[in-house]
Design a protein around this motif. Sequence first.
Motif, PDB file in Angstrom:
ATOM      1  N   GLU A  48     -32.067  37.394 -61.401  1.00  0.00           N
ATOM      2  CA  GLU A  48     -30.696  37.135 -60.946  1.00  0.00           C
ATOM      3  C   GLU A  48     -29.679  37.730 -61.916  1.00  0.00           C
ATOM      4  O   GLU A  48     -28.655  38.268 -61.507  1.00  0.00           O
ATOM      5  N   GLN A  49     -29.953  37.649 -63.196  1.00  0.00           N
ATOM      6  CA  GLN A  49     -29.054  38.201 -64.213  1.00  0.00           C
ATOM      7  C   GLN A  49     -28.901  39.708 -64.034  1.00  0.00           C
ATOM      8  O   GLN A  49     -27.804  40.243 -64.164  1.00  0.00           O
ATOM      9  N   ARG A  50     -29.989  40.400 -63.751  1.00  0.00           N
ATOM     10  CA  ARG A  50     -29.918  41.856 -63.553  1.00  0.00           C
ATOM     11  C   ARG A  50     -29.062  42.188 -62.340  1.00  0.00           C
ATOM     12  O   ARG A  50     -28.266  43.140 -62.366  1.00  0.00           O
ATOM     13  N   LYS A  51     -29.183  41.393 -61.266  1.00  0.00           N
ATOM     14  CA  LYS A  51     -28.353  41.620 -60.074  1.00  0.00           C
ATOM     15  C   LYS A  51     -26.877  41.400 -60.405  1.00  0.00           C
ATOM     16  O   LYS A  51     -26.015  42.167 -59.972  1.00  0.00           O
ATOM     17  N   LYS A  52     -26.596  40.335 -61.167  1.00  0.00           N
ATOM     18  CA  LYS A  52     -25.204  40.044 -61.549  1.00  0.00           C
ATOM     19  C   LYS A  52     -24.617  41.185 -62.366  1.00  0.00           C
ATOM     20  O   LYS A  52     -23.462  41.568 -62.180  1.00  0.00           O
ATOM     21  N   LEU A  53     -25.419  41.725 -63.288  1.00  0.00           N
ATOM     22  CA  LEU A  53     -24.949  42.842 -64.109  1.00  0.00           C
ATOM     23  C   LEU A  53     -24.531  44.019 -63.242  1.00  0.00           C
ATOM     24  O   LEU A  53     -23.437  44.565 -63.392  1.00  0.00           O
ATOM     25  N   MET A  54     -25.397  44.409 -62.330  1.00  0.00           N
ATOM     26  CA  MET A  54     -25.106  45.597 -61.531  1.00  0.00           C
ATOM     27  C   MET A  54     -23.956  45.355 -60.554  1.00  0.00           C
ATOM     28  O   MET A  54     -23.153  46.253 -60.311  1.00  0.00           O
ATOM     29  N   THR A  55     -23.841  44.144 -60.036  1.00  0.00           N
ATOM     30  CA  THR A  55     -22.719  43.796 -59.151  1.00  0.00           C
ATOM     31  C   THR A  55     -21.405  43.869 -59.918  1.00  0.00           C
ATOM     32  O   THR A  55     -20.409  44.423 -59.438  1.00  0.00           O
TER      33      THR A  55
END
Length: 141
Positions: A48-55
């Motif tokens: 989830e953290q990786r998705k938040k970063l890219m978003t």
Amino acid sequence: MTPDQVKLVQSSFSKVAPISEQAAVMFYDRLFEIAPQVKSMFPADMTEQRKKLMTMLAAVVNGLGNLESILPAASALAKRHVGYGAKAEHYPVVGAALLWTLEKGLGDGWTPAVADAWTTAYGTLAGFMISEAYGRSQAAE
């Protein structure tokens, strides 16, 4: 940032977006390699953290042409990061990991002009976030 720098950041990010999952893994792997002390601030499952970063990166990159439109969200993010244990001195390390990731992800597309544009973009945003979270005196250091 100049309009040309904004275009360079936006066009280069459009080449990274298709490999966003891989880029996020590379970023956090690099961050934890060069700053292992920050790993404890993150969850064990980084999906989830990786998705938040890219978003977040996509939103910032898309808003660079109208910087004022992204500053309220950047301010809120900076203040939330304080609660996670982030310090002003972490920002340069995060920037180094980001620039390294972009360089690896873009390959030949990582030109001196693109590097300069990203460095300027990150420096501008990081300086603002540091001043919002910790006060203007730390942003100037």
